[in-house]
Motif scaffolding. Structure first.
Motif, PDB file in Angstrom:
ATOM      1  N   ARG A 192       7.381   9.270 -17.012  1.00 47.19           N
ATOM      2  CA  ARG A 192       6.786   8.111 -16.357  1.00 47.19           C
ATOM      3  C   ARG A 192       7.741   6.937 -16.217  1.00 47.19           C
ATOM      4  O   ARG A 192       7.331   5.848 -15.813  1.00 47.19           O
ATOM      5  CB  ARG A 192       5.507   7.672 -17.076  1.00 47.19           C
ATOM      6  CG  ARG A 192       5.656   7.436 -18.556  1.00 47.19           C
ATOM      7  CD  ARG A 192       4.341   6.941 -19.159  1.00 47.19           C
ATOM      8  NE  ARG A 192       3.363   7.983 -19.331  1.00 47.19           N
ATOM      9  CZ  ARG A 192       2.057   7.811 -19.126  1.00 47.19           C
ATOM     10  NH1 ARG A 192       1.603   6.661 -18.718  1.00 47.19           N
ATOM     11  NH2 ARG A 192       1.205   8.795 -19.337  1.00 47.19           N
ATOM     12  N   ASP A 193       9.013   7.104 -16.564  1.00 43.64           N
ATOM     13  CA  ASP A 193      10.024   6.077 -16.333  1.00 43.64           C
ATOM     14  C   ASP A 193      11.381   6.775 -16.271  1.00 43.64           C
ATOM     15  O   ASP A 193      11.527   7.921 -16.719  1.00 43.64           O
ATOM     16  CB  ASP A 193       9.997   5.009 -17.429  1.00 43.64           C
ATOM     17  CG  ASP A 193      10.200   5.575 -18.825  1.00 43.64           C
ATOM     18  OD1 ASP A 193      11.316   6.045 -19.107  1.00 43.64           O
ATOM     19  OD2 ASP A 193       9.244   5.556 -19.625  1.00 43.64           O
ATOM     20  N   PRO A 194      12.410   6.119 -15.710  1.00 41.28           N
ATOM     21  CA  PRO A 194      13.709   6.785 -15.534  1.00 41.28           C
ATOM     22  C   PRO A 194      14.304   7.325 -16.831  1.00 41.28           C
ATOM     23  O   PRO A 194      14.854   8.427 -16.854  1.00 41.28           O
ATOM     24  CB  PRO A 194      14.589   5.678 -14.941  1.00 41.28           C
ATOM     25  CG  PRO A 194      13.635   4.785 -14.221  1.00 41.28           C
ATOM     26  CD  PRO A 194      12.379   4.796 -15.047  1.00 41.28           C
TER      27      PRO A 194
ATOM     28  N   ASP B  23       1.144   5.206 -22.408  1.00 42.07           N
ATOM     29  CA  ASP B  23       2.608   5.175 -22.331  1.00 42.07           C
ATOM     30  C   ASP B  23       3.219   5.260 -23.724  1.00 42.07           C
ATOM     31  O   ASP B  23       4.263   5.883 -23.924  1.00 42.07           O
ATOM     32  CB  ASP B  23       3.067   3.887 -21.657  1.00 42.07           C
ATOM     33  CG  ASP B  23       2.736   3.857 -20.174  1.00 42.07           C
ATOM     34  OD1 ASP B  23       2.263   4.876 -19.654  1.00 42.07           O
ATOM     35  OD2 ASP B  23       2.946   2.805 -19.547  1.00 42.07           O
TER      36      ASP B  23
ATOM     37  N   SER C  66      12.774   8.354 -19.541  1.00 44.65           N
ATOM     38  CA  SER C  66      12.053   9.557 -19.968  1.00 44.65           C
ATOM     39  C   SER C  66      12.401  10.756 -19.098  1.00 44.65           C
ATOM     40  O   SER C  66      12.571  11.878 -19.596  1.00 44.65           O
ATOM     41  CB  SER C  66      10.539   9.287 -19.923  1.00 44.65           C
ATOM     42  OG  SER C  66      10.181   8.231 -20.790  1.00 44.65           O
ATOM     43  N   VAL C  67      12.521  10.526 -17.799  1.00 47.71           N
ATOM     44  CA  VAL C  67      12.875  11.626 -16.899  1.00 47.71           C
ATOM     45  C   VAL C  67      14.268  12.154 -17.226  1.00 47.71           C
ATOM     46  O   VAL C  67      14.499  13.371 -17.223  1.00 47.71           O
ATOM     47  CB  VAL C  67      12.793  11.167 -15.429  1.00 47.71           C
ATOM     48  CG1 VAL C  67      13.294  12.267 -14.491  1.00 47.71           C
ATOM     49  CG2 VAL C  67      11.359  10.799 -15.065  1.00 47.71           C
TER      50      VAL C  67
ATOM     51  N   ARG D  62       8.379  13.580  -2.293  1.00 49.21           N
ATOM     52  CA  ARG D  62       9.089  12.784  -3.298  1.00 49.21           C
ATOM     53  C   ARG D  62      10.573  13.139  -3.346  1.00 49.21           C
ATOM     54  O   ARG D  62      11.424  12.254  -3.523  1.00 49.21           O
ATOM     55  CB  ARG D  62       8.465  13.009  -4.673  1.00 49.21           C
ATOM     56  CG  ARG D  62       7.011  12.595  -4.772  1.00 49.21           C
ATOM     57  CD  ARG D  62       6.829  11.114  -4.552  1.00 49.21           C
ATOM     58  NE  ARG D  62       5.468  10.686  -4.843  1.00 49.21           N
ATOM     59  CZ  ARG D  62       5.058   9.421  -4.754  1.00 49.21           C
ATOM     60  NH1 ARG D  62       5.900   8.470  -4.375  1.00 49.21           N
ATOM     61  NH2 ARG D  62       3.795   9.112  -5.038  1.00 49.21           N
TER      62      ARG D  62
ATOM     63  N   GLU E 255       6.020  14.132  -9.801  1.00 46.95           N
ATOM     64  CA  GLU E 255       5.933  12.993 -10.721  1.00 46.95           C
ATOM     65  C   GLU E 255       7.320  12.565 -11.194  1.00 46.95           C
ATOM     66  O   GLU E 255       7.635  11.364 -11.210  1.00 46.95           O
ATOM     67  CB  GLU E 255       5.066  13.374 -11.930  1.00 46.95           C
ATOM     68  CG  GLU E 255       3.594  13.534 -11.617  1.00 46.95           C
ATOM     69  CD  GLU E 255       2.966  12.211 -11.200  1.00 46.95           C
ATOM     70  OE1 GLU E 255       3.035  11.240 -11.977  1.00 46.95           O
ATOM     71  OE2 GLU E 255       2.417  12.147 -10.081  1.00 46.95           O
TER      72      GLU E 255
ATOM     73  N   TYR F  23       3.386  14.216 -17.200  1.00 48.09           N
ATOM     74  CA  TYR F  23       2.906  12.935 -17.727  1.00 48.09           C
ATOM     75  C   TYR F  23       3.971  12.224 -18.555  1.00 48.09           C
ATOM     76  O   TYR F  23       3.976  10.988 -18.632  1.00 48.09           O
ATOM     77  CB  TYR F  23       1.661  13.155 -18.590  1.00 48.09           C
ATOM     78  CG  TYR F  23       0.421  13.511 -17.804  1.00 48.09           C
ATOM     79  CD1 TYR F  23       0.000  12.732 -16.729  1.00 48.09           C
ATOM     80  CD2 TYR F  23      -0.336  14.645 -18.134  1.00 48.09           C
ATOM     81  CE1 TYR F  23      -1.137  13.074 -16.001  1.00 48.09           C
ATOM     82  CE2 TYR F  23      -1.472  14.985 -17.416  1.00 48.09           C
ATOM     83  CZ  TYR F  23      -1.871  14.193 -16.351  1.00 48.09           C
ATOM     84  OH  TYR F  23      -2.990  14.525 -15.639  1.00 48.09           O
TER      85      TYR F  23
ATOM     86  N   ALA G 166       9.268  10.972  -8.351  1.00 45.04           N
ATOM     87  CA  ALA G 166       8.734   9.666  -7.976  1.00 45.04           C
ATOM     88  C   ALA G 166       9.175   8.577  -8.940  1.00 45.04           C
ATOM     89  O   ALA G 166       9.433   7.437  -8.535  1.00 45.04           O
ATOM     90  CB  ALA G 166       7.208   9.732  -7.915  1.00 45.04           C
ATOM     91  N   HIS G 167       9.281   8.910 -10.223  1.00 43.72           N
ATOM     92  CA  HIS G 167       9.629   7.907 -11.226  1.00 43.72           C
ATOM     93  C   HIS G 167      11.127   7.771 -11.454  1.00 43.72           C
ATOM     94  O   HIS G 167      11.565   6.799 -12.075  1.00 43.72           O
ATOM     95  CB  HIS G 167       8.934   8.243 -12.552  1.00 43.72           C
ATOM     96  CG  HIS G 167       7.453   8.071 -12.516  1.00 43.72           C
ATOM     97  ND1 HIS G 167       6.580   9.124 -12.626  1.00 43.72           N
ATOM     98  CD2 HIS G 167       6.686   6.972 -12.357  1.00 43.72           C
ATOM     99  CE1 HIS G 167       5.335   8.676 -12.546  1.00 43.72           C
ATOM    100  NE2 HIS G 167       5.380   7.380 -12.387  1.00 43.72           N
ATOM    101  N   HIS G 168      11.909   8.737 -10.967  1.00 40.77           N
ATOM    102  CA  HIS G 168      13.360   8.657 -11.143  1.00 40.77           C
ATOM    103  C   HIS G 168      14.044   9.445 -10.024  1.00 40.77           C
ATOM    104  O   HIS G 168      14.390  10.615 -10.199  1.00 40.77           O
ATOM    105  CB  HIS G 168      13.752   9.212 -12.512  1.00 40.77           C
ATOM    106  CG  HIS G 168      15.192   8.976 -12.873  1.00 40.77           C
ATOM    107  ND1 HIS G 168      15.825   7.759 -12.704  1.00 40.77           N
ATOM    108  CD2 HIS G 168      16.133   9.812 -13.395  1.00 40.77           C
ATOM    109  CE1 HIS G 168      17.072   7.842 -13.110  1.00 40.77           C
ATOM    110  NE2 HIS G 168      17.284   9.077 -13.525  1.00 40.77           N
TER     111      HIS G 168
END
Length: 625
Positions: free
Chosen positions: A216-218, A177, A220-221, A394, A254, A213, A257-259
């Motif tokens: 992986r979190d809102p 991360d 970052s998205v 998703r 991906e 990859y 799913a994360h945001h």
């Protein structure tokens, strides 16, 4: 790449370096040391001028330039104390530490090394030479140097070097991360997005995976979305090779799913439509047509399928209502393909010709892309189909607009076919996508009526496949989402549809507590007061032997105890005069439960239990008179 802002920043250190060189040459004291500073300042000025003419990695260049400027400012202040013109008294009171000038020479050496390293990694001719050493600016974080080099190669390297760097960044983002955040902070997203659009096949695949990859979190998205990742994925899904499309579909899944808030952005860029096309390719024919043709132009696929299934449904209605006849079930679920094939054959005689459909599909991308897709090996095409289903799952989570778009396309029919015939993970992703669409439809009347109306052959095909999975009762990854989907669709079934309750009741005796709990929750949606056929469904649960199972679960099922009690309360409330409930001892269970503190504390039990108990006592008292 280096913009005008970074080029303007270079003016300051170049000017400072020239001043240091000049004052060091005029120094009156510490001449040997100042001569060393003069040589270094001259060398640094030459490198900075070279940097001004080069194409540099902007963020790293700004960082090195800023630190170089600070060092040169300190050097200028130091040599100013050694210049000519100071009188003897001032020189006496201007005391320099013994190691001040040598230490400054070492700092200028570090700046020279950093600027030289920046020029090396920014040179297209040096992009295949591997790593270029560890710069002083990254001494506290060695991995940061590696990230900088790969981002710089994405800016200026050859196609092979950029592909290798994209793969390396993907590996770093996957493993940590912290590394993923560093890549984003060091402006690595922009070059990855550009390379995804214009790179080689291998490089595009690596860039897509790297972006997946990174998200992986809102936060970052959001960064990826603002950098144009959504439009890049849409472009790739439209006209890239199959391997790249599969990687892009995985990355879309991906990010969604994360945001989940990015779902609408993907929808606006036509990603849902493109995913449905890939899902339907070689799953059902005429998959190129995203929306069903309106009745004013041609008969819809649904109406054609309905016409061909009426006789089948009439002949098998009695057999399907008897779940114990597995042979009839097998015959029923295998009719999906024959129904679809005959329906499309009939439709081809209408106003929509095969040539028009083929032209519509080819318009999704250039000709060579279609050729590559057909030449791809079956495993790669199967993987693309699985990733498309994964992404649709998703994207559909909690999003009414996307669920409506999916159900208006061929996707529901594709999911039904893939649940039956799919290979590998595509069956699981199809089940999860159907579950999410059903969850949205449970709370949206328009979606239920349009996508899952009882007369819809596509809806029937979906229910047939979900019911087949539930009826087998095999505890695998398909069972729970299939149970959930059937429960969410409970208000779409007519009173004549009696085949759903039995398989769900059979799962109440399942050894896996998670399965039993999911079955209880699904049956509760059939039996609750909000379902207009709750009386019919409650009677069906009783006829299938559900009362006895529920009594056991209330007494002994630790994980499903409260859910079983709620279902039993609904049944007692709606069918209180049932002899089967009396024989199963339901009233005794309700009386016992009303004395259990941990049960009555649940707000749902608190509102249902007293009324259900009163109804049971009333009707059982009448029977005893």
């Amino acid at each position: 790449m280096m913009g005008d802002g970074v080029k303007s920043m270079l003016a300051k250190p170049i000017h400072l370096a020239e001043q240091v060189r000049k004052l060091a040459g005029d120094a009156q004291s510490s001449r040997p040391e100042c001569a060393e500073l003069q040589v270094r300042a001259e060398r640094l000025a030459a490198l900075l001028r070279q940097a001004a003419r080069a194409e540099l990695y902007g963020r790293l260049a700004a960082r090195i330039i800023d630190e170089t400027s600070d060092v040169l400012a300190k050097a200028l202040a130091l040599v100013a104390k050694c210049r000519r013109g100071h009188n003897l008294v001032r020189r006496l009171f201007t005391i320099l530490p013994a190691n001040a000038l040598p230490r400054m020479s070492a700092q200028l050496d570090n700046c020279i090394a950093d600027v030289s390293w920046l020029l090396r990694i920014s040179s297209p001719q040096a992009d295949d030479d591997g790593l270029h050493g560890l710069p002083n600016i990254a001494r506290d974080e060695p991995m940061l140097c590696l990230i900088w080099e790969h981002i710089a190669r994405l800016h200026t390297g050859s196609s092979d070097a950029r592909a290798d760097s994209a793969a390396q960044l993907a590996s770093l983002a996957r493993d940590s991360d912290h590394f993923a955040k560093l890549i984003i902070e060091e402006d690595g997203v922009g070059p990855l997005v550009r390379f995804l659009k214009e790179g080689s096949e291998e490089g595009q695949e690596s860039a897509a995976r790297a972006l997946g990859y990174l998200g992986r979190d809102p936060e970052s998205v959001e960064h990826l979305v603002h950098a144009g990742a959504c439009s890049a994925f849409a472009q790739v899904l439209k006209d890239a090779p199959v391997r790249v499309r599969a990687a892009a579909a995985w990355a879309v899944a991906e990010l969604a799913a994360h945001h989940p808030e990015c779902q609408d952005v993907f929808f606006q860029h036509n990603v849902v439509r493109l995913l449905v096309v890939h899902l339907a390719n070689e799953t059902v024919q005429e998959h190129s047509r995203y929306s069903v043709v309106g009745p004013s132009k041609a008969m819809s696929l649904h109406s054609v399928v309905l016409a061909h299934t009426k006789s089948i449904r009439a002949a098998n209605q009695h057999q399907i209502s008897q779940p114990s006849q597995h042979q009839n079930q097998h015959q029923n679920h295998n009719q999906i393909h024959s129904v679809v094939q005959s329906a499309i054959a009939a439709k081809s005689t209408n106003g929509v010709g095969a040539a028009a459909a083929l032209k519509s599909y080819n318009n999704l991308g250039p000709g060579p892309s279609k050729g590559r897709r057909e030449a791809e090996d079956p495993e790669t095409k199967a993987y693309l189909k699985a990733m498309a289903a994964n992404a649709l799952w998703r994207l559909a989570q909690g999003n009414i607009s996307i669920c409506q778009s999916i159900t208006e396309s061929r996707a529901l029919l594709c999911f039904a076919v893939l649940l039956e015939k799919g290979i590998g993970r595509v069956r699981y992703y199809s089940a999860m996508a159907l579950m999410e669409i059903a969850r949205v439809a449970e709370h949206n009347v328009m979606l239920r009526q349009s996508a899952f109306k009882p007369s819809s052959p596509t809806a029937k095909a979906v229910v047939d496949q979900l019911l087949r999975i539930v009826w087998t009762g095999v505890y695998d990854e398909l069972l729970q989402p299939s149970i959930t989907a059937l429960g969410c669709l409970s208000r779409t079934f007519q009173a004549s549809e009696t085949r759903i309750i039995g398989p769900l009741v059979a799962l109440l005796d399942e050894s896996e507590a998670a399965v039993s709990k999911e079955a209880v929750i699904a049956l509760t949606k059939f039996a609750c007061s909000e379902n207009h056929l709750h009386v019919n469904h409650c009677k069906a649960v009783i006829d299938a032997g559900g009362a006895r199972h529920l009594v056991q679960l209330v007494y002994l099922g630790e994980q499903v105890q409260i859910e079983a009690l709620i279902l039993l309360c609904y049944i007692a409330l709606h069918v209180p005069d049932s002899e089967e409930l009396a024989q199963a001892g339901v009233l005794a269970v309700l009386l016992w439960a009303s004395k259990q503190a941990h049960m009555v504390q649940d707000s749902r039990v608190e509102s249902l239990l007293p009324e259900a108990k009163a109804r049971m006592e009333l009707f059982q008292s009448r029977e005893s008179r």
